[in-house]
Design an enzyme around this catalytic site. Structure first.
Site, PDB file in Angstrom:
ATOM      1  N   SER A 102       0.831  -1.193   0.000  1.00  0.00           N
ATOM      2  CA  SER A 102       0.000   0.000   0.000  1.00  0.00           C
ATOM      3  C   SER A 102       0.875   1.255   0.000  1.00  0.00           C
ATOM      4  CB  SER A 102      -0.896  -0.026   1.234  1.00  0.00           C
ATOM      5  OG  SER A 102      -1.359   1.258   1.521  1.00  0.00           O
ATOM      6  N   CYS A 103       0.305   2.355  -0.516  1.00  0.00           N
ATOM      7  CA  CYS A 103       1.049   3.621  -0.536  1.00  0.00           C
ATOM      8  C   CYS A 103       1.002   4.330   0.810  1.00  0.00           C
ATOM      9  CB  CYS A 103       0.488   4.568  -1.587  1.00  0.00           C
ATOM     10  SG  CYS A 103       0.904   4.070  -3.245  1.00  0.00           S
ATOM     11  N   VAL A 104       0.076   3.931   1.649  1.00  0.00           N
ATOM     12  CA  VAL A 104       0.017   4.548   2.977  1.00  0.00           C
ATOM     13  C   VAL A 104       0.264   3.461   3.988  1.00  0.00           C
ATOM     14  CG1 VAL A 104      -1.427   6.541   2.412  1.00  0.00           C
ATOM     15  CG2 VAL A 104      -2.489   4.371   2.919  1.00  0.00           C
TER      16      VAL A 104
END
Lengths: 104, 156
Positions: A102-104
């Site tokens: 995930s990007c976060v």
């Protein structure tokens, strides 16, 4: 895919060093990977690792930083102190879990 | 040289719409997650993202945004922007992307540093107290460049 000798065991890992077979993970192996990352595991580290493993077993995905905070009850600031320079990646590797996607 | 790791990024957030603010926050947070030093500099309407009274009211622009696929006249109907914002927030929550105020706290906790732009602060008649506590300082552009020295600057 590659294999790696660690803590007297042969484990399968991805090119970036993440476990590809979680069943090969042991607490001793985790200790040895942590040492590679320059981390000495304390109870606080284990709390993160245990949460990640339990959550992964339940959901099938690696918890995000926010989930570790909200559900695991571990403050983001602590995570950065426990696993400096890339907390989620390091914690996932030590816990024998896949690389964060995930990007976060 | 191509393989050299990025060590520091300074990200400028200049827009006050939801789709204008999030990329800056995601990039700053993502940098910290990779062990990259991150500075966030809020300027012009981007200041809304760290202004106490505004941070919970940031909306998606449904007018003048061709990518939304909504004709401008429809996008201008009262409530359209609120609805689009609601939908987008719901989707982001599913992906574990926090609301803006929580994201600001998260980036601060992650060691990212947040600053407000002096010229914009003066222009909008704001003071340090109008901003969330996570905002470390109000900086002039010169101070920002000094801070960004040796790293990459990203304008959003």
């Amino acid at each position: 895919m590659a294999t790696k000798q660690i803590a007297g065991k042969t484990v399968s890992v991805s090119e970036e060093g993440y476990f590809t077979d979680p069943s090969q993970w042991t607490r001793e192996v985790a200790q040895a990977i942590a040492v590679e990352e320059g981390i000495t595991l304390t109870d606080a580290h284990w709390k993160v690792i245990d949460f990640l493993k339990k959550d992964f077993a339940a959901t099938g995905v690696l918890a995000s930083m926010r989930r570790i905070n909200k559900t695991g009850g571990i403050p983001t600031k602590d995570l950065y102190e426990l696993f400096p320079d890339g907390p989620l990646k390091k914690a996932a590797r030590i816990a024998g879990l896949p690389k964060p996607t995930s990007c976060v | 040289m191509a393989d050299e790791k990025i060590k520091k990024v300074s990200i400028i957030c200049s827009k006050g719409s939801l789709e204008g603010v999030y990329p800056a926050l995601i990039m700053a947070n993502g940098a910290r997650m990779e062990g990259i030093e991150a500075n966030l500099f809020f300027t012009f309407f981007g200041l809304d993202a760290v202004t106490k009274k505004k941070v919970k009211k940031i909306k998606v622009a449904t007018v003048g945004n061709p990518a939304m696929g909504i004709p401008t006249l429809i996008g201008a109907i009262p409530g359209m922007s609120a609805m689009a914002t609601w939908m987008m927030n719901k989707k982001m929550d599913k992906l574990d992307i926090p609301p803006i105020d929580e994201f600001i706290e998260m980036i601060n906790a992650a060691g990212g540093k947040l600053y407000a732009c002096k010229a914009s602060v003066d222009m909008f008649g704001l003071e340090k107290d109008d901003f969330m506590d996570e905002v470390k300082k109000i900086l002039t552009v010169g101070e920002f460049y000094a801070l960004a020295a040796g790293g990459h600057i990203i304008f959003t």
